[in-house]
Enzyme design. Structure first.
Site, mmCIF file in Angstrom:
data_model
loop_
_atom_site.group_PDB
_atom_site.id
_atom_site.type_symbol
_atom_site.label_atom_id
_atom_site.label_comp_id
_atom_site.label_asym_id
_atom_site.label_seq_id
_atom_site.Cartn_x
_atom_site.Cartn_y
_atom_site.Cartn_z
ATOM 1 N N ASN A 13 0.887 -1.166 0.000
ATOM 2 C CA ASN A 13 0.000 0.000 0.000
ATOM 3 C C ASN A 13 0.925 1.216 0.000
ATOM 4 O O ASN A 13 1.556 1.516 1.017
ATOM 5 C CB ASN A 13 -0.871 -0.044 1.248
ATOM 6 C CG ASN A 13 -2.088 0.839 1.215
ATOM 7 O OD1 ASN A 13 -2.731 1.010 2.243
ATOM 8 N ND2 ASN A 13 -2.444 1.405 0.089
ATOM 9 N N CYS A 75 -5.594 6.414 7.692
ATOM 10 C CA CYS A 75 -5.097 5.277 6.919
ATOM 11 C C CYS A 75 -4.096 4.526 7.787
ATOM 12 O O CYS A 75 -3.096 5.107 8.224
ATOM 13 C CB CYS A 75 -4.453 5.749 5.630
ATOM 14 S SG CYS A 75 -3.681 4.422 4.694
ATOM 15 N N HIS A 166 -16.155 1.045 7.146
ATOM 16 C CA HIS A 166 -15.816 -0.267 6.596
ATOM 17 C C HIS A 166 -17.048 -1.158 6.589
ATOM 18 O O HIS A 166 -17.821 -1.184 7.552
ATOM 19 C CB HIS A 166 -14.721 -0.942 7.423
ATOM 20 C CG HIS A 166 -13.412 -0.230 7.334
ATOM 21 N ND1 HIS A 166 -12.481 -0.490 6.357
ATOM 22 C CD2 HIS A 166 -12.893 0.760 8.105
ATOM 23 C CE1 HIS A 166 -11.438 0.309 6.529
ATOM 24 N NE2 HIS A 166 -11.666 1.081 7.573
ATOM 25 N N GLU A 215 -10.741 -0.163 -1.540
ATOM 26 C CA GLU A 215 -10.661 1.031 -0.707
ATOM 27 C C GLU A 215 -11.426 2.193 -1.325
ATOM 28 O O GLU A 215 -11.311 2.458 -2.525
ATOM 29 C CB GLU A 215 -9.202 1.439 -0.485
ATOM 30 C CG GLU A 215 -8.442 0.505 0.439
ATOM 31 C CD GLU A 215 -7.205 1.156 1.019
ATOM 32 O OE1 GLU A 215 -7.336 2.253 1.615
ATOM 33 O OE2 GLU A 215 -6.114 0.574 0.886
ATOM 34 N N CYS A 224 -4.736 -2.739 3.516
ATOM 35 C CA CYS A 224 -5.474 -1.644 4.162
ATOM 36 C C CYS A 224 -5.429 -1.887 5.663
ATOM 37 O O CYS A 224 -6.008 -2.855 6.155
ATOM 38 C CB CYS A 224 -6.915 -1.598 3.656
ATOM 39 S SG CYS A 224 -7.932 -0.352 4.480
ATOM 40 N N GLY A 227 -8.730 -1.386 7.451
ATOM 41 C CA GLY A 227 -9.591 -2.490 7.030
ATOM 42 C C GLY A 227 -9.275 -3.779 7.751
ATOM 43 O O GLY A 227 -10.180 -4.549 8.110
#
Length: 279
Positions: A13, A75, A166, A215, A224, A227
């Site tokens: 990521n 994030c 989420h 995402e 993520c 997540g």
């Protein structure tokens, strides 16, 4: 005028990090961030992260523009990358760095800490479970194992906020999910007024989950962090996993724990890729 940057990734990521400590406003506009994130005509990244001055006693402030120009609240992989970036900046300036940072985000204060083995543990705070906090218009005070119609199919979903929304659903085989087709339909479903991140989870063991993610604002990514945290919470709420588990993502694994104090702790790495400048 050229702007210096450094690219980092957390489990694939990837983010462009910019030293923005001299100003409270990001050096780039959302449109510029879109151009920088373009993988063919720009630097290439899932988002741009700005390290701004701290607020209200915090060490620094983090803001993010996604690759589509939108601004998420937080994030998880990004804040580990920011912690590594800050440590590199401080080491270059003073020869040492803080082992722990208090970082202001749009989701509140987040605290990453460096472990002795170089991994970074982030106190992600307490998950938010009320439907109004996600937010979602699905019925009930909390959304746990509720049916949601997407693409002509009923999916049982659980909704969790880690400061950003989420929607988690458990499947038999994550590899079989046509993520590029189904992901946008979840993200833009009308029951999510601020759109949503969507995680598809395969339970391998009670302490090991496989995850693929779409995402919000970035599409398919290799990992993520928020997540992964939300997925562990959903697994516990649905009695499918332990309160501590390894989450396997396409880019690697994260260790996630929903501790006795009610807070979520995420442990993983962040690595520098390269530095440069761009006008």
């Amino acid at each position: 005028m050229a702007i210096e940057f450094t690219k980092y990734h957390g489990l694939g990521n990837d983010f462009i990090l910019i030293d923005n400590r001299a100003s409270t406003e990001p050096k780039l506009t959302p449109d510029q961030a879109i151009a920088w994130c373009d993988r063919h005509f720009g630097i290439g990244a899932d988002g741009v992260i700005f390290a701004l001055p701290g607020q209200d006693g915090t060490d620094y402030t983090m803001r993010i523009f996604n690759s589509d120009g939108s601004e998420p609240e937080m994030c998880g992989n990004g804040i580990r990358c920011m912690a590594r970036f800050l440590a590199d900046l401080e080491t270059a300036e003073t020869g040492k760095f803080q082992e722990k940072y208090r970082i202001q985000t749009l989701a509140g204060i987040i605290t990453p800490k460096f472990e002795s083995n170089g991994q970074i543990t982030v106190d992600m705070g307490e998950p938010r479970l009320l439907a109004s906090e996600i937010p979602t218009t699905l019925t009930g005070e909390k959304v746990i194992d509720q049916p949601l119609e997407v693409a002509g199919k009923s999916w049982n979903v659980t909704c969790v906020s880690m400061g950003n929304p989420h929607c988690i659903t458990f499947v038999d085989d994550v590899a079989a999910i046509e993520l590029e087709k189904i992901g946008p339909l979840f993200e833009h479903h009308p029951v999510f007024p601020q759109r949503t991140n969507t995680e598809f989870i395969e339970v391998v063991r009670s302490d090991y989950l496989k995850m693929r993610v779409w995402e919000r604002g970035a599409g398919i990514t290799l990992a993520c962090g928020t997540g992964a945290c939300a997925s562990l919470v959903a697994g516990v709420l649905n009695e499918k996993c332990d309160r501590r588990a390894t989450i396997e993502l396409p880019g690697g694994c994260l260790d996630i724990e929903w501790a006795a104090d009610g807070r979520i702790y995420m442990t993983g790495d962040a690595e520098k890729v390269f530095s440069g400048s761009r006008s």
